[in-house]
Scaffold this active site. Sequence first.
Site, PDB file in Angstrom:
ATOM      1  N   ARG A 155      14.628  -5.417 -50.402  1.00 23.19           N
ATOM      2  CA  ARG A 155      14.475  -6.357 -49.265  1.00 23.19           C
ATOM      3  C   ARG A 155      14.334  -7.803 -49.749  1.00 23.19           C
ATOM      4  NH1 ARG A 155      15.510  -2.020 -47.403  1.00 23.19           N
ATOM      5  NH2 ARG A 155      14.661  -1.062 -45.516  1.00 23.19           N
ATOM      6  N   SER A 230      11.080  -2.419 -39.404  1.00 24.04           N
ATOM      7  CA  SER A 230       9.860  -2.411 -40.229  1.00 24.04           C
ATOM      8  C   SER A 230       9.291  -3.823 -40.281  1.00 24.04           C
ATOM      9  CB  SER A 230      10.168  -1.977 -41.660  1.00 24.04           C
ATOM     10  OG  SER A 230      10.755  -0.706 -41.683  1.00 24.04           O
ATOM     11  N   GLU A 326       8.094  -8.001 -44.047  1.00 28.14           N
ATOM     12  CA  GLU A 326       9.550  -7.998 -44.281  1.00 28.14           C
ATOM     13  C   GLU A 326      10.207  -8.995 -43.332  1.00 28.14           C
ATOM     14  OE1 GLU A 326      11.992  -4.208 -43.994  1.00 28.14           O
ATOM     15  OE2 GLU A 326      13.053  -5.532 -42.617  1.00 28.14           O
TER      16      GLU A 326
END
Length: 330
Positions: A155, A230, A326
């Site tokens: 990520r 998420s 994130e």
Amino acid sequence: MISLRPYNSFGVECYADKLLIVHNLNDLLTLLPSAMPILILGEGSNILFTKNWAGLVILNRIKGIEIIKESGDEVWVKVGAGENWHEFTQWAVDNNLGGVENLSLIYGTVGAAPIQNIGAYGVELETVFERLETVILATGEVKTYEKAACRFGYRESVFKHELKNQHCIVSVTLKLQRNPKKFNTDYGDIALFLQNKGIKTPTLRDISQAVIAIRTQKLPNPSEMGNAGSFFKNPVLSKRQYNELLQQFPYMPSFALNETQVKIPAAWLIQQSGWRGRRVDDAGVAEKHALVLVNYGQATGMEIKHLALDILQSVKQKFGIMLTPEVNIF
Ligand code: FAD
Ligand code: EPU
């Protein structure tokens, strides 16, 4: 002032001074350099606005999918940054090109995919990524970044760090495989789906369908309930830290990354901290999945951010682990 509510999947209200849509490189170049601060938006599915944007928002809708080179079974495809990612994965499946099937039904645009090196079900963008073309917002200079220069990680990419908010990615080139025979079915859920359907020799479409079915079941749909997938990344611990924690929490799930590192599902840490399904006014933690923060309707970005901070505190207190978001918080 223009409302950004229709342009972020959390569906939070906030305003920008100005919003423009670009459909091609020339549209973009005519806007640069700009006296106003610029924010590039794709489909707003990984962003949380906590305040108004005092400046210009540019919606990237640069389209186009073009096969630019073929060699044996390898096919290089150049995709406009404003193409919808999921539609692109379905184009690849329709054309019997393998490589992005495990990334089906990820929201957002192709141009945003390299920003956090999107990933799911055992595959990350970097496995098929070749290069991207981008425009430096301050100068209007067009630049190419090859894979190594993007510094992809879990990520992560250089565009989330040193080069944050400095670029507008205009195209992404990926290397796909024609007539693929081997698929990534390591992720337990995919194997289980295929087994339940009695599929022994899956096709490209079977894998994509499996991923779509699993995701539809697990994750709330932003068109029904505002969210950005998420909210936090899964923390990575050293083997030593992990073993220490395991003494206290013997049922803690984990995934070995390599010899020395272990990934822990943040969803489990959040659920164990008592947050799954909890709601504070219109901000909440999804009942379906503890890693997904949701907007029940009228939550502000600030309320969602405060909820995230409370979750961070709880998890830190219980497990000594500091989660990292994130989602891009503005
Ligand atoms: P935006 O939210 O518009 O932008 C994200 C960031 O990238 C911002 O900082 C923005 O300024 C920047 N940006 C966007 N486009 C450009 C561009 N062309 N040039 C430069 N900067 C740009 N992600 C995963 O990795 N895996 C998943 O499995 C996953 N599942 C999700 C499930 C749901 C239900 C949702 C809502 C989101 C999920 N996400 C997942 C997150 C999201 O889909 C990805 O991060 C996606 O790449 C965001 O695309 P976007 O166009 O909406 O980006
Ligand atoms: N779990 C819980 N409670 C929950 C949900 C999950 O305890 O409410 C535990 C279970 O033990 C489960 C584990 O968490 O086995 C992992 O859950 P899941 O398979 O749903 O995956 P995840 O780690 O939560 C990651 C990505 C997703 C990606 C999936 C599939 C991150 C931060 N998230 O989620 O990406 O789609 O794996 O590969 O890495 C996103 O980035 O927005 C995103 C959705």
